[in-house]
Design a protein around this motif. Structure first.
Motif, PDB file in Angstrom:
ATOM      1  N   LEU A  86       0.833  -1.206   0.000  1.00  0.00           N
ATOM      2  CA  LEU A  86       0.000   0.000   0.000  1.00  0.00           C
ATOM      3  C   LEU A  86       0.864   1.251   0.000  1.00  0.00           C
ATOM      4  O   LEU A  86       0.564   2.228  -0.694  1.00  0.00           O
ATOM      5  CB  LEU A  86      -0.925   0.008   1.216  1.00  0.00           C
ATOM      6  CG  LEU A  86      -2.177  -0.848   1.176  1.00  0.00           C
ATOM      7  CD1 LEU A  86      -3.088  -0.501   2.355  1.00  0.00           C
ATOM      8  CD2 LEU A  86      -2.944  -0.690  -0.128  1.00  0.00           C
ATOM      9  N   TYR A  89       2.084   1.662  -3.494  1.00  0.00           N
ATOM     10  CA  TYR A  89       1.012   2.133  -4.377  1.00  0.00           C
ATOM     11  C   TYR A  89       0.746   3.621  -4.163  1.00  0.00           C
ATOM     12  O   TYR A  89       0.637   4.394  -5.125  1.00  0.00           O
ATOM     13  CB  TYR A  89      -0.263   1.327  -4.130  1.00  0.00           C
ATOM     14  CG  TYR A  89      -1.479   1.955  -4.777  1.00  0.00           C
ATOM     15  CD1 TYR A  89      -1.619   1.954  -6.165  1.00  0.00           C
ATOM     16  CD2 TYR A  89      -2.449   2.589  -4.002  1.00  0.00           C
ATOM     17  CE1 TYR A  89      -2.722   2.570  -6.768  1.00  0.00           C
ATOM     18  CE2 TYR A  89      -3.544   3.186  -4.591  1.00  0.00           C
ATOM     19  CZ  TYR A  89      -3.679   3.181  -5.974  1.00  0.00           C
ATOM     20  OH  TYR A  89      -4.753   3.789  -6.565  1.00  0.00           O
ATOM     21  N   GLU A  90       0.650   4.032  -2.911  1.00  0.00           N
ATOM     22  CA  GLU A  90       0.351   5.434  -2.632  1.00  0.00           C
ATOM     23  C   GLU A  90       1.503   6.352  -3.028  1.00  0.00           C
ATOM     24  O   GLU A  90       1.281   7.530  -3.327  1.00  0.00           O
ATOM     25  CB  GLU A  90       0.008   5.604  -1.150  1.00  0.00           C
ATOM     26  CG  GLU A  90      -1.319   4.944  -0.783  1.00  0.00           C
ATOM     27  CD  GLU A  90      -1.683   5.103   0.677  1.00  0.00           C
ATOM     28  OE1 GLU A  90      -2.883   5.156   0.974  1.00  0.00           O
ATOM     29  OE2 GLU A  90      -0.764   5.189   1.518  1.00  0.00           O
ATOM     30  N   VAL A  95      -0.797   0.250 -10.023  1.00  0.00           N
ATOM     31  CA  VAL A  95      -1.971  -0.489  -9.560  1.00  0.00           C
ATOM     32  C   VAL A  95      -1.689  -1.956  -9.284  1.00  0.00           C
ATOM     33  O   VAL A  95      -2.434  -2.600  -8.545  1.00  0.00           O
ATOM     34  CB  VAL A  95      -3.133  -0.365 -10.577  1.00  0.00           C
ATOM     35  CG1 VAL A  95      -3.619   1.066 -10.664  1.00  0.00           C
ATOM     36  CG2 VAL A  95      -2.719  -0.897 -11.937  1.00  0.00           C
ATOM     37  N   TYR A  97       0.504  -3.128  -7.424  1.00  0.00           N
ATOM     38  CA  TYR A  97       0.772  -3.249  -5.992  1.00  0.00           C
ATOM     39  C   TYR A  97      -0.553  -3.249  -5.209  1.00  0.00           C
ATOM     40  O   TYR A  97      -0.728  -4.019  -4.267  1.00  0.00           O
ATOM     41  CB  TYR A  97       1.658  -2.109  -5.504  1.00  0.00           C
ATOM     42  CG  TYR A  97       2.914  -1.909  -6.313  1.00  0.00           C
ATOM     43  CD1 TYR A  97       3.528  -2.982  -6.970  1.00  0.00           C
ATOM     44  CD2 TYR A  97       3.497  -0.651  -6.453  1.00  0.00           C
ATOM     45  CE1 TYR A  97       4.677  -2.798  -7.722  1.00  0.00           C
ATOM     46  CE2 TYR A  97       4.648  -0.453  -7.200  1.00  0.00           C
ATOM     47  CZ  TYR A  97       5.227  -1.536  -7.842  1.00  0.00           C
ATOM     48  OH  TYR A  97       6.366  -1.346  -8.590  1.00  0.00           O
ATOM     49  N   LEU A  98      -1.469  -2.397  -5.633  1.00  0.00           N
ATOM     50  CA  LEU A  98      -2.784  -2.367  -5.004  1.00  0.00           C
ATOM     51  C   LEU A  98      -3.526  -3.679  -5.235  1.00  0.00           C
ATOM     52  O   LEU A  98      -4.173  -4.213  -4.329  1.00  0.00           O
ATOM     53  CB  LEU A  98      -3.596  -1.192  -5.540  1.00  0.00           C
ATOM     54  CG  LEU A  98      -5.026  -1.061  -5.018  1.00  0.00           C
ATOM     55  CD1 LEU A  98      -5.029  -0.848  -3.509  1.00  0.00           C
ATOM     56  CD2 LEU A  98      -5.753   0.081  -5.727  1.00  0.00           C
ATOM     57  N   HIS A  99      -3.419  -4.224  -6.435  1.00  0.00           N
ATOM     58  CA  HIS A  99      -4.114  -5.473  -6.748  1.00  0.00           C
ATOM     59  C   HIS A  99      -3.580  -6.622  -5.892  1.00  0.00           C
ATOM     60  O   HIS A  99      -4.358  -7.469  -5.435  1.00  0.00           O
ATOM     61  CB  HIS A  99      -3.964  -5.798  -8.228  1.00  0.00           C
ATOM     62  CG  HIS A  99      -4.733  -4.874  -9.116  1.00  0.00           C
ATOM     63  ND1 HIS A  99      -4.494  -4.757 -10.477  1.00  0.00           N
ATOM     64  CD2 HIS A  99      -5.734  -3.987  -8.843  1.00  0.00           C
ATOM     65  CE1 HIS A  99      -5.306  -3.863 -10.991  1.00  0.00           C
ATOM     66  NE2 HIS A  99      -6.065  -3.377 -10.022  1.00  0.00           N
ATOM     67  N   GLU A 102      -5.050  -6.143  -2.489  1.00  0.00           N
ATOM     68  CA  GLU A 102      -6.465  -6.498  -2.492  1.00  0.00           C
ATOM     69  C   GLU A 102      -6.672  -8.006  -2.518  1.00  0.00           C
ATOM     70  O   GLU A 102      -7.602  -8.530  -1.891  1.00  0.00           O
ATOM     71  CB  GLU A 102      -7.160  -5.871  -3.707  1.00  0.00           C
ATOM     72  CG  GLU A 102      -7.446  -4.392  -3.587  1.00  0.00           C
ATOM     73  CD  GLU A 102      -8.251  -3.896  -4.768  1.00  0.00           C
ATOM     74  OE1 GLU A 102      -9.471  -3.734  -4.615  1.00  0.00           O
ATOM     75  OE2 GLU A 102      -7.656  -3.704  -5.851  1.00  0.00           O
ATOM     76  N   LEU A 132      -6.950  -0.124   4.003  1.00  0.00           N
ATOM     77  CA  LEU A 132      -7.415  -0.400   2.641  1.00  0.00           C
ATOM     78  C   LEU A 132      -8.877  -0.013   2.483  1.00  0.00           C
ATOM     79  O   LEU A 132      -9.274   0.545   1.448  1.00  0.00           O
ATOM     80  CB  LEU A 132      -7.213  -1.878   2.315  1.00  0.00           C
ATOM     81  CG  LEU A 132      -7.566  -2.302   0.886  1.00  0.00           C
ATOM     82  CD1 LEU A 132      -6.642  -1.629  -0.126  1.00  0.00           C
ATOM     83  CD2 LEU A 132      -7.500  -3.824   0.745  1.00  0.00           C
ATOM     84  N   LEU A 136     -10.104   2.705  -0.329  1.00  0.00           N
ATOM     85  CA  LEU A 136     -11.009   2.320  -1.417  1.00  0.00           C
ATOM     86  C   LEU A 136     -12.467   2.631  -1.122  1.00  0.00           C
ATOM     87  O   LEU A 136     -13.325   2.363  -1.967  1.00  0.00           O
ATOM     88  CB  LEU A 136     -10.859   0.821  -1.704  1.00  0.00           C
ATOM     89  CG  LEU A 136      -9.466   0.341  -2.121  1.00  0.00           C
ATOM     90  CD1 LEU A 136      -9.479  -1.172  -2.334  1.00  0.00           C
ATOM     91  CD2 LEU A 136      -8.992   1.060  -3.374  1.00  0.00           C
TER      92      LEU A 136
END
Length: 344
Positions: A86, A89-90, A95, A97-99, A102, A132, A136
């Motif tokens: 995270l 990603y930030e 994306v 890394y976010l996936h 998730e 998270l 989101l």
């Protein structure tokens, strides 16, 4: 999460003069490329490594092993690794890394729904789901984080109860109580349980002489102190200013010339960077910058980080543990954002 001293003996060679990005002595050629990479580039390589290292077990659990190359999942590592993804990603906006984060969240929530009484969630899991869910605007993650936190409250209704419970479990390594307490404070804050977080902090401060033992157990005392600094500042910086200042002063004094802490230990260095990066004192922020530069310089060929690194060629470095790589990424994310304010 943290094991005993994670040392493998290796021959040390030279060091780096970070300020000028000049090698003081010849070292393995593989590290030369690190000198030309920015902190953001090193962060991206490390996040790519961790995202690709995610695995799924036969029973549908998703996560990471303790050590690179080992198949068995280490459930107590997954939340820490996901939090680092995270951060990446930030900082970078990638994306993938976010996936990956998730994917772990979905598996964790599914496991909770299958067995909401029997599932044990580690505190980084709770922090991760809470963070998270907020990122989101996803209520299923937010609700799961809070439910898992309440499940832990059932065994420790008060913060002091939880610190006492952890202390009992850490009898053989009391210096890690500050580290465990920092994770607990962060988890409580992630789900909005600020009053409980204050209770945790007060109990930790009251016991500080028991766990902050730099003359007896320097390594784990420093990890605990450094991990606690940002947690206490997030909770109430003014109230804890005196203790935070003491920890930061000790960390700054103990930094070694090449920028690392404790003879090139990645984990201690990563937490020290995170503790010092937002200090009001310029010399302490400079120390954080030197520590981040040292971490960047030691990245391995895969983008991962070893438990310690004397600039010897692989495999003559420390073990490659996914937790340590994640902690290095947390530190590099701060350096990346300092280099590129747009990443904030």
């Amino acid at each position: 999460m943290l094991r005993g001293a994670m040392f493998t003996m290796a021959l040390g060679v030279g060091g780096l003069l970070m300020a000028g990005s000049v090698l003081a002595e010849p070292v393995s050629k593989q590290y030369q490329a690190n000198l030309n990479r920015s902190s953001c580039e090193s962060l991206a390589r490390g996040a790519d490594f961790l995202a690709s290292a995610q695995v799924e077990s036969r029973n549908g659990l998703v996560g990471w092993s303790w050590q690179a190359g080992v198949e068995a999942l280490a459930p107590n590592q997954a939340g820490l690794v996901s939090l680092s993804l995270l951060d990446a990603y930030e900082s970078l906006g990638e994306v993938s890394y976010l996936h990956a984060a998730e994917r772990y969240a979905e598996a964790l929530v599914a496991a909770y729904r299958r067995d909401n009484d029997g599932l044990f969630a580690y505190k980084p899991d709770i922090e991760f789901l809470g963070r998270l869910g907020k990122l989101l605007s996803e209520p299923s993650y937010t609700e799961a984080a809070h439910d898992l936190f309440l499940h832990q409250l059932s065994r420790s209704p008060l913060g002091a109860d939880e610190i006492a419970r952890i202390a009992e479990g850490r009898k053989s390594r009391p210096s890690l109580l500050g580290f465990d307490g920092a994770l607990a404070i962060r988890a409580a804050l992630a789900v909005g349980e600020r009053a409980y977080a204050h209770q945790l902090a007060d109990a930790l401060v009251a016991r500080s002489a028991q766990w902050y033992r730099p003359t007896k157990d320097l390594r784990f005392s420093l990890i605990s102190a450094a991990a606690l600094v940002p947690a206490l500042e997030q909770l109430d910086a003014a109230h804890h200013a005196r203790l935070v200042a003491r920890f930061r002063a000790d960390l700054t004094r103990l930094q070694e010339a090449e920028g690392s802490w404790l003879s090139n230990e990645s984990q201690v260095t990563a937490y020290a960077v995170m503790a010092l990066a937002k200090s009001p004192l310029a010399d302490q922020r400079d120390a954080a910058g030197r520590g981040a530069a040292w971490l960047k310089s030691t990245a391995l060929q895969a983008g991962s980080f070893a438990t310690f690194n004397d600039y010897m060629p692989e495999p003559f470095v420390g073990e490659v543990l996914h937790e340590v790589s994640a902690e290095a990424l947390n530190a590099l994310a701060l350096a990346c954002r300092a280099e590129h304010p747009r990443a904030n």
